[in-house]
Scaffold this active site. Structure first.
Site, PDB file in Angstrom:
ATOM      1  N   ASP A 182      38.142  41.068  42.185  1.00  0.00           N
ATOM      2  CA  ASP A 182      38.737  40.880  40.858  1.00  0.00           C
ATOM      3  C   ASP A 182      39.331  42.175  40.315  1.00  0.00           C
ATOM      4  OD1 ASP A 182      39.011  39.147  38.448  1.00  0.00           O
ATOM      5  OD2 ASP A 182      37.699  40.658  37.545  1.00  0.00           O
ATOM      6  N   GLU A 239      43.043  40.512  44.064  1.00  0.00           N
ATOM      7  CA  GLU A 239      43.633  39.943  42.843  1.00  0.00           C
ATOM      8  C   GLU A 239      44.322  41.080  42.098  1.00  0.00           C
ATOM      9  OE1 GLU A 239      43.573  38.453  38.503  1.00  0.00           O
ATOM     10  OE2 GLU A 239      42.197  39.964  39.219  1.00  0.00           O
TER      11      GLU A 239
HETATM   12  C1  GLC Z   1      40.853  38.606  36.436  1.00  0.00           C
HETATM   13  C2  GLC Z   1      40.488  37.162  36.170  1.00  0.00           C
HETATM   14  C3  GLC Z   1      40.565  36.891  34.702  1.00  0.00           C
HETATM   15  C4  GLC Z   1      39.650  37.824  33.974  1.00  0.00           C
HETATM   16  C5  GLC Z   1      39.898  39.292  34.362  1.00  0.00           C
HETATM   17  C6  GLC Z   1      38.784  40.178  33.919  1.00  0.00           C
HETATM   18  O1  GLC Z   1      42.153  38.873  36.094  1.00  0.00           O
HETATM   19  O2  GLC Z   1      41.300  36.301  36.901  1.00  0.00           O
HETATM   20  O3  GLC Z   1      40.276  35.542  34.398  1.00  0.00           O
HETATM   21  O4  GLC Z   1      39.832  37.676  32.595  1.00  0.00           O
HETATM   22  O5  GLC Z   1      39.988  39.456  35.761  1.00  0.00           O
HETATM   23  O6  GLC Z   1      37.653  40.023  34.742  1.00  0.00           O
END
Ligand code: GLC
Length: 628
Positions: A281, A323
């Site tokens: 993440d 991500e």
């Molecule tokens: C990522 C997740 C999102 C979240 C962020 C903080 O972007 O997809 O939903 O708010 O991380 O953890």
């Protein structure tokens, strides 16, 4: 104390120690292969610190203990993955993503859904964050209070491990988030850090006054301006703490190797529960440096590579999914066999929507031409939408080549998708609109964004078209479960105080029994979308040209048409998608590089290309062709 320094000496003494301690031969082989890399990365990250080497030795120890405790079946899987490292690059891979509670009530409900996942053809299931997190707003679980405890409302860690086994038996790999940029403010480490407990003071970035926060904020970006301005929040005692996202999500301080060690332990723990892919993440934010944007710094890559090296020793079968929803150059910088093997493809996602709004496929076509290629041993995860908002992450310089000015174009797209622009078929909702910077993003389910909610005649076709692209460009297609039955926006979040301030909840509807029942009733949008998507999924699964990532852009000479070839043995698959609202002709000359006899893979009917081809409004064709 011995310090980390470049060169092989320190590593060889650690390896000698392993031999002397009679370490398992497989672990020893992993360590011989990956410890030098980890040592090098540690030297670059922590070479200045007196405790660097000591931490490296404890990380090695962690990996060894974890390997020893790793269940036999998972070790067998590791061996299988090591001997076929391209296991995820085939045409049968298909992902699904859902919230455990919203989709199935809890982990037991997810287990009961396995027959449906098999019916869909899933081979990969991403369960949204399911760890213990604060009551009320927890950013949908992205504020983790313990990586070792499942949110009791969903189940237990034992149930998760059992589910991982059941899924694996059904041919489905379990994917969970590794939310490693931050923890919740209720995490044990967070409590200890603000209490000043020895060993934890440096787990987060805490400042006595505004001096450094002000200095950092000169160059950092506001991510959740609706929640708090800037990058820091104030603690009750007046100090300031780094919080990139919500005020209760505190960024970890990776400049402290103890944080790396602690998180490596959590990662290995999850690996041993049977998780096969970790969704890394918010990778862009994990390293901070004064005077920079504190995004995608070189050290962020070193850290990911270091985590990767730890995995290769303790749980070698695992993959990392990146991500990074950032500039396309940065997105690809995280993708390599030594860093993150798979990655969301936010550019293709955003440009699919861009093309549908403008009825012009050129920006997407250009991205497929120049930004689709990836290193060997890696793959895109192609999605139509996620649980988050859509950020318009295309490169301004790419758009400029087509005469498009990035800033007003993004404004147009935001207006379009929240239904404020003329000719809009979309029913999206704005997310984090920042009046000061003019920045905003958009959120909504696929069906609502594509026009089904608004009753637009092209709505269902657009849903199918967007998925047809995600299923055919190459990589792992990822379906947001519920989109296959055309679930609409869910506005009920506005009644729930803990969700009302975060419009992304609009695109996270609860699983609708009605729509799932309707999927076999031919006269509903749910049924029509479901049968068309199921057909595409079936065809993809039996189309070897769709494996891997090779794509040759094909100029169809019509601005509304996105087209490319997926090369295979003897044949290729020609994909044509018309984002426009009217039918178009692809002339015979354009198609003359291929033999006129072709096969429509979706209808299984022969097609004659000799006189050109008509592509319906919002139409997609997957044609098997022979190049001349
Ligand atoms: C990522 C997740 C999102 C979240 C962020 C903080 O972007 O997809 O939903 O708010 O991380 O953890």
């Amino acid at each position: 104390m011995t310090q980390l320094r470049p060169g092989p000496d320190d590593v060889s003494y650690l390896i000698d120690d392993l031999r002397a301690a009679d370490a398992d031969h497989e672990f020893l082989a992993h360590a011989e292969q990956h410890l030098p890399r980890l040592h090098d990365l540690f030297t670059r990250l922590y070479g200045e610190r007196p405790d660097g080497l000591e931490r490296l030795a404890s990380v090695l120890d962690l990996a060894r203990t974890s390997w020893t405790a790793r269940p036999r079946t998972l070790k067998a899987l590791d061996r299988e993955r090591e001997s076929a490292p391209d296991w995820f690059e085939n045409e049968r891979m298909l992902g699904g993503v859902c919230y455990v509670d919203r989709y199935a009530g809890g982990l037991d409900g997810i287990r009961e859904s396995i027959p449906y996942f098999r019916e869909l053809g899933l081979t990969y299931l991403h369960l949204m964050p399911l760890f213990e997190s604060p009551e009320g707003n927890s950013d949908g679980g992205y504020a983790v209070s313990s990586y070792r405890r499942v949110n009791p409302a969903l189940g237990t860690m034992e149930q998760l491990a059992a589910l991982a086994t059941d899924l694996r038996r059904a041919g489905i790999s379990l994917v969970v988030d590794f939310i490693f940029n931050h923890t919740s403010n209720e995490h044990e480490w967070a409590r200890k850090a603000i209490a000043g407990e020895a060993g934890y003071e440096d787990f987060y970035l805490i400042f006595p006054d505004r001096e450094l926060p002000d200095a950092y904020e000169q160059s950092t970006r506001e991510i959740f301006p609706d929640d708090h301005p800037g990058t820091f929040v104030q603690l009750d005692d007046g100090r300031w703490i780094w919080a990139t996202f919500y005020h209760f999500q505190w960024d970890l301080n990776y400049a402290n190797p103890a944080v790396f060690e602690a998180m490596a332990g959590e990662m290995l723990f999850l690996a041993n529960q049977g998780v096969e892919i970790l969704r890394m993440d918010a990778v862009a934010f994990i390293w901070k440096k004064l005077g920079t944007t504190c995004e995608s710094l070189p050290e962020a890559h070193l850290l990911l590579q270091a985590f990767n090296a730890v995995l290769r020793m303790g749980a070698p079968g695992l993959l990392f999914k990146s991500e990074a929803i950032v500039h396309p150059d940065e997105v690809v910088s995280y993708i390599s066999p030594d860093e993150c093997q798979i990655s969301y493809n936010p550019l293709q996602m955003a440009l699919t929507w861009e093309a549908l709004a403008t009825r012009d496929g050129r920006l997407l076509q250009q991205a497929l031409e120049r930004r689709h290629a990836l290193p060997a041993g890696t793959a895109w995860v192609n999605y139509v939408r996620s649980h988050d908002d859509i950020g318009w992450t295309f490169a301004d310089e790419d758009a400029a080549e087509l005469g498009i000015d990035g800033y007003p174009h993004r404004r147009f797209l935001n207006d379009f998708y929240v239904g404020r622009a003329e000719g809009s078929f979309a029913r999206g909702v704005p997310f984090q609109e920042n009046p000061r910077t003019g920045d905003a993003r958009v959120t909504g389910t696929t069906a609502s964004l594509a026009g089904i909610e608004a009753g637009d005649a092209g709505g269902e076709d657009r849903v199918v078209l967007a998925h047809a692209l995600a299923l055919s460009t190459g990589g792992i297609p990822l379906l947001y479960l519920g989109d296959e039955v055309a679930q609409l926006n869910d506005y009920s979040y506005r009644e729930r105080p803990e969700e009302a301030g975060d419009s992304r909840w609009v695109n996270r509807p609860f699983r609708s029994e009605q729509e799932h029942e309707d999927r076999t009733d031919a006269d509903t949008p749910a049924a029509r979308v479901f049968s068309r998507l199921s057909r595409l999924i079936d065809v993809r699964r039996s189309t070897p040209e769709f494996a891997g990532n090779d794509l040759i852009a094909f100029g169809a000479n019509v601005a509304s048409v996105v087209s490319f070839l997926r090369p295979g043995e003897g044949f290729s698959v020609l994909v044509l998608a018309n984002v426009g609202d009217s039918a178009v002709e692809i002339d015979a000359l354009t198609l003359s590089g291929m033999a006129p006899e072709a096969l429509d893979l979706v209808s299984s009917q022969p097609v004659w290309l000799g006189a050109g081809l008509t592509l319906a409004a919002h139409g997609v064709r997957w044609l098997r062709v022979r190049m001349r």
